[in-house]
Design a protein around this motif. Sequence first.
Motif, short mmCIF file in Angstrom:
data_model
loop_
_atom_site.label_atom_id
_atom_site.label_comp_id
_atom_site.label_asym_id
_atom_site.label_seq_id
_atom_site.Cartn_x
_atom_site.Cartn_y
_atom_site.Cartn_z
N TYR A 82 0.80 -1.22 0.00
CA TYR A 82 0.00 0.00 0.00
C TYR A 82 0.84 1.27 0.00
N GLY A 85 4.13 4.60 -5.52
CA GLY A 85 3.36 4.78 -6.74
C GLY A 85 3.18 3.51 -7.54
N LYS A 88 0.29 1.42 -6.29
CA LYS A 88 -1.07 1.93 -6.48
C LYS A 88 -1.74 1.21 -7.65
N SER A 92 -5.04 -1.10 -7.39
CA SER A 92 -6.21 -0.81 -8.24
C SER A 92 -6.58 -2.02 -9.09
#
Length: 176
Positions: A82, A85, A88, A92
């Motif tokens: 978590y 970048g 991410k 997602s």
Amino acid sequence: MTTLSALTNPASYHLLSYGTLLGSTLFQSFIGGIIAFRVLPRPQFSVLQQHTFPTYFTLQSIIPVVLAFTYPRGRGGPAALYRGGENKLVVSLFATMFITAVANRAWLGPATTRCMRERKHQETRDGKKSYDAGPHSTEMERLNKKFSALHGASSLLNLFTFIAIVWYGFVLGARL
């Protein structure tokens, strides 16, 4: 790494889970389902799908959670997924896989099955199959449109799931 340490390494389970998710989704969506539709009479195909999809969507719902918990984190510990970048995108993709599968399992799948049953009852009332050439009763036309919309939405979500799975495969492959 020894075989014994591989058995306790979460990354081993991550890879096996990913392979299971990709393989089952690919097979159900693009091979098994299409072959079954082509070779089975429509009533038998319908029964097969009604019994296959709950298990299929459950599997698709659970495995992204397993992937998140077994994510190869390196030195960062569990919270590493978590942070940063790069991760991410991973989060997602897992979220997309999970949300689309849960939507199919909890809402679209059952709604589609209910609509199929309604069409079957309407076929008895009309004395004509839902897929026979028209004209159809107003109620059957309504049910056919409803089924098409539900089936289309479910197929679209399944496609989003598949795209997220494949995309994650490229992300995972880049880490190897």
